[in-house]
Scaffold this motif. Structure first.
Motif, PDB file in Angstrom:
ATOM      1  N   VAL A  36       0.851  -1.040   0.103  1.00 12.07           N
ATOM      2  CA  VAL A  36      -0.134  -0.009   0.060  1.00 12.07           C
ATOM      3  C   VAL A  36       1.036   1.049   0.117  1.00 12.07           C
ATOM      4  CG1 VAL A  36      -1.591   1.281   1.380  1.00 12.07           C
ATOM      5  CG2 VAL A  36      -1.950  -0.937   1.162  1.00 12.07           C
ATOM      6  N   ALA A  37       1.974   1.236   0.788  1.00 16.75           N
ATOM      7  CA  ALA A  37       2.740   2.342   1.002  1.00 16.75           C
ATOM      8  C   ALA A  37       3.647   2.705  -0.406  1.00 16.75           C
ATOM      9  CB  ALA A  37       3.742   2.201   2.103  1.00 16.75           C
ATOM     10  N   ILE A  38       4.029   1.580  -0.874  1.00  8.85           N
ATOM     11  CA  ILE A  38       4.824   1.710  -2.399  1.00  8.85           C
ATOM     12  C   ILE A  38       3.647   2.185  -3.463  1.00  8.85           C
ATOM     13  CG2 ILE A  38       6.248   0.335  -3.964  1.00  8.85           C
ATOM     14  CD1 ILE A  38       7.356  -1.168  -1.440  1.00  8.85           C
ATOM     15  N   LEU A  44       0.785   8.641  -6.260  1.00  9.86           N
ATOM     16  CA  LEU A  44       0.673  10.147  -6.039  1.00  9.86           C
ATOM     17  C   LEU A  44       1.697  11.026  -7.018  1.00  9.86           C
ATOM     18  CD1 LEU A  44       0.536  10.240  -2.095  1.00  9.86           C
ATOM     19  CD2 LEU A  44      -1.206  10.673  -3.755  1.00  9.86           C
ATOM     20  N   LYS A  45       2.597  10.087  -7.631  1.00 12.63           N
ATOM     21  CA  LYS A  45       3.681  10.716  -8.631  1.00 12.63           C
ATOM     22  C   LYS A  45       2.684  10.938  -9.890  1.00 12.63           C
ATOM     23  CE  LYS A  45       7.435   8.952  -6.349  1.00 12.63           C
ATOM     24  NZ  LYS A  45       8.831   8.065  -6.706  1.00 12.63           N
ATOM     25  N   ARG A  46       1.713  10.310 -10.257  1.00 13.93           N
ATOM     26  CA  ARG A  46       0.678  10.565 -11.425  1.00 13.93           C
ATOM     27  C   ARG A  46       0.308  11.771 -11.774  1.00 13.93           C
ATOM     28  NH1 ARG A  46      -0.767   5.376 -14.243  1.00 13.93           N
ATOM     29  NH2 ARG A  46      -2.425   6.708 -15.045  1.00 13.93           N
ATOM     30  N   ASP A  47       0.196  12.216 -12.820  1.00 12.08           N
ATOM     31  CA  ASP A  47      -0.319  13.372 -13.271  1.00 12.08           C
ATOM     32  C   ASP A  47      -1.720  13.438 -13.552  1.00 12.08           C
ATOM     33  OD1 ASP A  47       2.300  14.562 -13.097  1.00 12.08           O
ATOM     34  OD2 ASP A  47       2.684  14.150 -15.143  1.00 12.08           O
ATOM     35  N   ILE A  57      -6.192   8.819  -1.576  1.00 13.89           N
ATOM     36  CA  ILE A  57      -4.784   7.920  -1.300  1.00 13.89           C
ATOM     37  C   ILE A  57      -4.148   8.483  -0.114  1.00 13.89           C
ATOM     38  CG2 ILE A  57      -2.794   7.495  -2.586  1.00 13.89           C
ATOM     39  CD1 ILE A  57      -4.580   7.452  -5.316  1.00 13.89           C
ATOM     40  N   GLY A  58      -3.945   9.701   0.076  1.00 15.64           N
ATOM     41  CA  GLY A  58      -3.057  10.188   1.249  1.00 15.64           C
ATOM     42  C   GLY A  58      -3.564   9.766   2.562  1.00 15.64           C
ATOM     43  N   PHE A  59      -5.288   9.921   2.486  1.00 15.53           N
ATOM     44  CA  PHE A  59      -5.812   9.286   3.859  1.00 15.53           C
ATOM     45  C   PHE A  59      -5.879   7.918   4.091  1.00 15.53           C
ATOM     46  CE2 PHE A  59      -9.618   7.597   5.715  1.00 15.53           C
ATOM     47  CZ  PHE A  59      -9.749   8.557   6.720  1.00 15.53           C
TER      48      PHE A  59
END
Length: 170
Positions: A36-38, A44-47, A57-59
């Motif tokens: 999940v972390a990876i 999150l790096k996707r545009d 996702i952050g939550f």
């Protein structure tokens, strides 16, 4: 007097068994939590993610170990299944999410939910029972509603074509 000690012994035994179960489940799910972390960092790096998807996702990444969220998921499974089913039946748009991102977000969400539910085996059990009941109800009813909506759409489109052809002839 012996009866009180028996109750205390059983309660202590149940508590120890539950704590052991929590420990074993946590060890079993630890690889999924790391994934999940990876996977969350990669997403999150996707545009092409919407801001709401980034926030979700952050939550989930922040609350992978949350027992409170596990109980919240167990309490909210029925309304969530009803809401998601309703949207799948009546709203056919993908919400502006590209297909590739949608598949990745779905995979991430499944891993995160498994990881969160592993924090509380009782909440996971309650979630699973409710989800199974909702699934058994959704399969016949949801499929029937989907077919009805699709047929209504086809009738509506067909009626619109007939109306347009009739209007062109007059």
């Amino acid at each position: 007097m012996a009866n009180e000690y028996t109750i205390i012994l059983y309660a202590g035994g149940a508590l120890i068994a539950y704590l052991y179960l929590c420990n074993r489940v946590a060890a079993l799910v630890q690889p999924a939590r790391l994934e999940v972390a990876i996977f969350g960092e990669q997403l999150l790096k996707r545009d092409d993610l919407r801001p709401i998807d980034r926030a979700n996702i952050g939550f989930l990444m922040d609350h992978v170990y949350s027992r409170r969220l596990a109980w919240l998921l167990a309490a909210a499974v029925v309304p969530a299944v009803i809401f998601i089913s309703w949207r799948r039946i009546f709203d056919r748009s993908n919400g502006g999410i590209p297909t590739g991102a949608k598949l990745r977000i779905g995979r991430f969400t499944r891993l995160a939910i498994i990881s969160v539910l592993a924090s509380s085996p009782f909440a996971a059990l309650l979630f699973s029972i409710q989800f199974a009941i909702m699934l058994l109800l959704y399969l016949p009813v949801g499929r029937s509603l989907t077919l009805i909506v699709e047929m209504a759409d086809q009738i509506w489109v067909g009626a619109g074509k007939l109306f347009n052809e009739h209007a062109k002839q007059n």
